[in-house]
Scaffold this motif. Sequence first.
Motif, PDB file in Angstrom:
ATOM      1  N   ALA A   1      79.271   5.070 -17.139  1.00 42.35           N
ATOM      2  CA  ALA A   1      80.297   4.368 -17.910  1.00 42.35           C
ATOM      3  C   ALA A   1      80.778   3.090 -17.235  1.00 42.35           C
ATOM      4  CB  ALA A   1      81.490   5.297 -18.150  1.00 42.35           C
ATOM      5  N   LEU A   2      80.819   3.081 -15.896  1.00 43.46           N
ATOM      6  CA  LEU A   2      81.442   1.968 -15.183  1.00 43.46           C
ATOM      7  C   LEU A   2      80.463   0.962 -14.610  1.00 43.46           C
ATOM      8  CD1 LEU A   2      84.282   3.830 -13.251  1.00 43.46           C
ATOM      9  CD2 LEU A   2      84.308   2.874 -15.559  1.00 43.46           C
ATOM     10  N   VAL A   3      79.186   1.343 -14.489  1.00 44.42           N
ATOM     11  CA  VAL A   3      78.214   0.449 -13.854  1.00 44.42           C
ATOM     12  C   VAL A   3      77.044   0.229 -14.798  1.00 44.42           C
ATOM     13  CG1 VAL A   3      76.754   0.065 -11.849  1.00 44.42           C
ATOM     14  CG2 VAL A   3      78.885   1.344 -11.601  1.00 44.42           C
ATOM     15  N   SER A   4      76.779  -1.038 -15.102  1.00 46.94           N
ATOM     16  CA  SER A   4      75.662  -1.347 -15.993  1.00 46.94           C
ATOM     17  C   SER A   4      74.351  -1.462 -15.236  1.00 46.94           C
ATOM     18  CB  SER A   4      75.936  -2.661 -16.746  1.00 46.94           C
ATOM     19  OG  SER A   4      76.154  -3.720 -15.827  1.00 46.94           O
ATOM     20  N   ASP A   5      74.432  -1.886 -13.967  1.00 42.52           N
ATOM     21  CA  ASP A   5      73.235  -2.053 -13.156  1.00 42.52           C
ATOM     22  C   ASP A   5      73.229  -0.986 -12.076  1.00 42.52           C
ATOM     23  OD1 ASP A   5      71.889  -4.797 -11.096  1.00 42.52           O
ATOM     24  OD2 ASP A   5      71.141  -2.780 -11.552  1.00 42.52           O
ATOM     25  N   GLU A   6      72.260  -0.068 -12.113  1.00 44.71           N
ATOM     26  CA  GLU A   6      72.233   1.057 -11.183  1.00 44.71           C
ATOM     27  C   GLU A   6      72.139   0.617  -9.737  1.00 44.71           C
ATOM     28  OE1 GLU A   6      69.075   4.461 -10.525  1.00 44.71           O
ATOM     29  OE2 GLU A   6      70.278   4.899 -12.281  1.00 44.71           O
ATOM     30  N   SER A   7      71.648  -0.605  -9.523  1.00 45.00           N
ATOM     31  CA  SER A   7      71.553  -1.089  -8.144  1.00 45.00           C
ATOM     32  C   SER A   7      72.923  -1.284  -7.520  1.00 45.00           C
ATOM     33  CB  SER A   7      70.785  -2.416  -8.112  1.00 45.00           C
ATOM     34  OG  SER A   7      71.501  -3.425  -8.806  1.00 45.00           O
ATOM     35  N   GLU A   8      73.962  -1.385  -8.370  1.00 49.86           N
ATOM     36  CA  GLU A   8      75.314  -1.562  -7.867  1.00 49.86           C
ATOM     37  C   GLU A   8      75.955  -0.243  -7.478  1.00 49.86           C
ATOM     38  OE1 GLU A   8      77.727  -3.756 -10.584  1.00 49.86           O
ATOM     39  OE2 GLU A   8      76.056  -4.958 -11.265  1.00 49.86           O
ATOM     40  N   VAL A   9      75.339   0.873  -7.844  1.00 50.84           N
ATOM     41  CA  VAL A   9      75.927   2.180  -7.584  1.00 50.84           C
ATOM     42  C   VAL A   9      75.650   2.584  -6.146  1.00 50.84           C
ATOM     43  CG1 VAL A   9      75.988   4.591  -8.262  1.00 50.84           C
ATOM     44  CG2 VAL A   9      75.488   2.833  -9.968  1.00 50.84           C
ATOM     45  N   PRO A  10      76.667   3.007  -5.377  1.00 53.77           N
ATOM     46  CA  PRO A  10      76.433   3.475  -4.012  1.00 53.77           C
ATOM     47  C   PRO A  10      75.449   4.628  -4.002  1.00 53.77           C
ATOM     48  CG  PRO A  10      78.787   3.217  -4.450  1.00 53.77           C
ATOM     49  CD  PRO A  10      78.073   3.050  -5.758  1.00 53.77           C
ATOM     50  N   GLU A  11      74.492   4.606  -3.034  1.00 57.15           N
ATOM     51  CA  GLU A  11      73.480   5.647  -2.980  1.00 57.15           C
ATOM     52  C   GLU A  11      74.086   7.029  -2.852  1.00 57.15           C
ATOM     53  OE1 GLU A  11      70.457   5.057  -0.140  1.00 57.15           O
ATOM     54  OE2 GLU A  11      69.877   3.079  -0.852  1.00 57.15           O
ATOM     55  N   THR A  12      75.209   7.133  -2.140  1.00 56.28           N
ATOM     56  CA  THR A  12      75.830   8.448  -1.968  1.00 56.28           C
ATOM     57  C   THR A  12      76.259   9.019  -3.297  1.00 56.28           C
ATOM     58  OG1 THR A  12      77.933   7.349  -1.537  1.00 56.28           O
ATOM     59  CG2 THR A  12      76.624   8.009   0.376  1.00 56.28           C
ATOM     60  N   ALA A  13      76.747   8.180  -4.198  1.00 55.62           N
ATOM     61  CA  ALA A  13      77.183   8.659  -5.506  1.00 55.62           C
ATOM     62  C   ALA A  13      76.007   9.169  -6.309  1.00 55.62           C
ATOM     63  CB  ALA A  13      77.896   7.532  -6.270  1.00 55.62           C
ATOM     64  N   ILE A  14      74.865   8.429  -6.261  1.00 56.38           N
ATOM     65  CA  ILE A  14      73.673   8.856  -6.990  1.00 56.38           C
ATOM     66  C   ILE A  14      73.153  10.165  -6.435  1.00 56.38           C
ATOM     67  CG2 ILE A  14      71.299   8.251  -7.571  1.00 56.38           C
ATOM     68  CD1 ILE A  14      72.120   5.325  -7.459  1.00 56.38           C
ATOM     69  N   ASP A  15      73.130  10.288  -5.101  1.00 55.45           N
ATOM     70  CA  ASP A  15      72.636  11.516  -4.473  1.00 55.45           C
ATOM     71  C   ASP A  15      73.489  12.706  -4.855  1.00 55.45           C
ATOM     72  OD1 ASP A  15      70.646  10.108  -3.296  1.00 55.45           O
ATOM     73  OD2 ASP A  15      71.625   9.916  -1.333  1.00 55.45           O
ATOM     74  N   ASP A  16      74.814  12.521  -4.879  1.00 57.29           N
ATOM     75  CA  ASP A  16      75.710  13.619  -5.235  1.00 57.29           C
ATOM     76  C   ASP A  16      75.399  14.143  -6.621  1.00 57.29           C
ATOM     77  OD1 ASP A  16      76.977  13.496  -2.847  1.00 57.29           O
ATOM     78  OD2 ASP A  16      78.737  12.397  -3.570  1.00 57.29           O
ATOM     79  N   VAL A  17      75.176  13.227  -7.558  1.00 58.02           N
ATOM     80  CA  VAL A  17      74.929  13.635  -8.934  1.00 58.02           C
ATOM     81  C   VAL A  17      73.549  14.292  -9.054  1.00 58.02           C
ATOM     82  CG1 VAL A  17      74.603  12.818 -11.281  1.00 58.02           C
ATOM     83  CG2 VAL A  17      76.470  11.910  -9.894  1.00 58.02           C
ATOM     84  N   ASN A  18      72.546  13.723  -8.380  1.00 53.20           N
ATOM     85  CA  ASN A  18      71.212  14.321  -8.438  1.00 53.20           C
ATOM     86  C   ASN A  18      71.192  15.736  -7.888  1.00 53.20           C
ATOM     87  OD1 ASN A  18      70.136  12.043  -9.607  1.00 53.20           O
ATOM     88  ND2 ASN A  18      69.439  11.142  -7.673  1.00 53.20           N
ATOM     89  N   MET A  19      71.900  15.944  -6.780  1.00 51.65           N
ATOM     90  CA  MET A  19      71.935  17.259  -6.164  1.00 51.65           C
ATOM     91  C   MET A  19      72.607  18.280  -7.071  1.00 51.65           C
ATOM     92  SD  MET A  19      72.883  16.366  -2.213  1.00 51.65           S
ATOM     93  CE  MET A  19      73.039  18.113  -1.803  1.00 51.65           C
ATOM     94  N   ALA A  20      73.572  17.803  -7.902  1.00 48.07           N
ATOM     95  CA  ALA A  20      74.285  18.737  -8.764  1.00 48.07           C
ATOM     96  C   ALA A  20      73.411  19.246  -9.897  1.00 48.07           C
ATOM     97  CB  ALA A  20      75.516  18.039  -9.344  1.00 48.07           C
TER      98      ALA A  20
END
Length: 342
Positions: A317-336
């Motif tokens: 919802a808040l980021v249009s370009d995934e490259s702007e997303v902190p890797e830790t946030a992406i990892d947290d969601v993937n692990m879930a």
Amino acid sequence: MRRRLLIVGLVVAAAIAACWLILRRDPIPYETLEARYGREASKFLTLENGLIVHMTDEGPPDGPVVILLHGFASSWATWDAWADGLADEYRVLRFDLPGHGLTRVLSDTDLSTEGLVTFVDDVADELGLQQFTLAGSSMGGHTAWRFALAHPERLDALILVAAAGLPEADAGEEPPVVFQMIENPFVRPIIKDLDVSPLIRDGLMSSFVDPEFVTNQMVREYADLARAPGHRAALIALATRDRTDAAAFEARLSEISVPVLVLHGREDKIVPPGFANRYGEQIPNSEVIFYDQIGHLPQEEAAAQSLADAKAFLINALVSDESEVPETAIDDVNMAETEPLD
């Protein structure tokens, strides 16, 4: 016969008066409550009208802002798990609503839904916030979606957790005893000054599927905070608000244009699960997730899962370009490995 009835009546009246005196509880001063329930992260904000607000401000000051609103008779403590999980990447703000927790209530505090919306707007102004995501549980969810209608320019996204506020077309289960008593105009003035801990326990037991969540400490905290000066009267006023405009505002749900996440426990006994479907059907850019074997408070009873779903939603919802997303946030969601439950 009349004399006997009179004597019986006097005895009953005396017994009721004695019970009232035994159960009557005086207000607890804020100073005592702050010492008992304030936390290291507690902050106090004074609005222009003099209202003192108990709040927390956690996470990076320059991060995207997420405001968490609690429900009726609760406090910002209901969001502990979410706040801990979001504060790495987001600026997380929590505050007790008027007449709740350690936030004061003034004699002229507007406790209507519009008043709560104005309160949120005033706090945001006082903190210098321009835009933010608003997440609300139950009554806080109702306030959140009404805020979205009143101030659409201020919102980035919206999260509704067992959100209230719709007309009762979906007949849920019989409400907890405490709500039934508050709605009774004859009982209402009596219980205002009494120890309602047993009723609070009943209400909390109705909020969870797993009774282990309802501890003696939780019941005591709810009961103590309700005894803050003015809080019991405020809670009764909130519980008996006029709801005649509910249908008119439901008809406006399609006006909400920000991304919306709707979370609801399938075993919710307080707010009918059917409300979630109605939000999903009427709000254009919305996603609905149900939790099996979860009650009215997914942010507590399904803390890890609901937090993971909220994180995944916020990234999209808040980021249009995934490259702007902190890797830790992406990892947290993937692990879930979260999947909507339906």
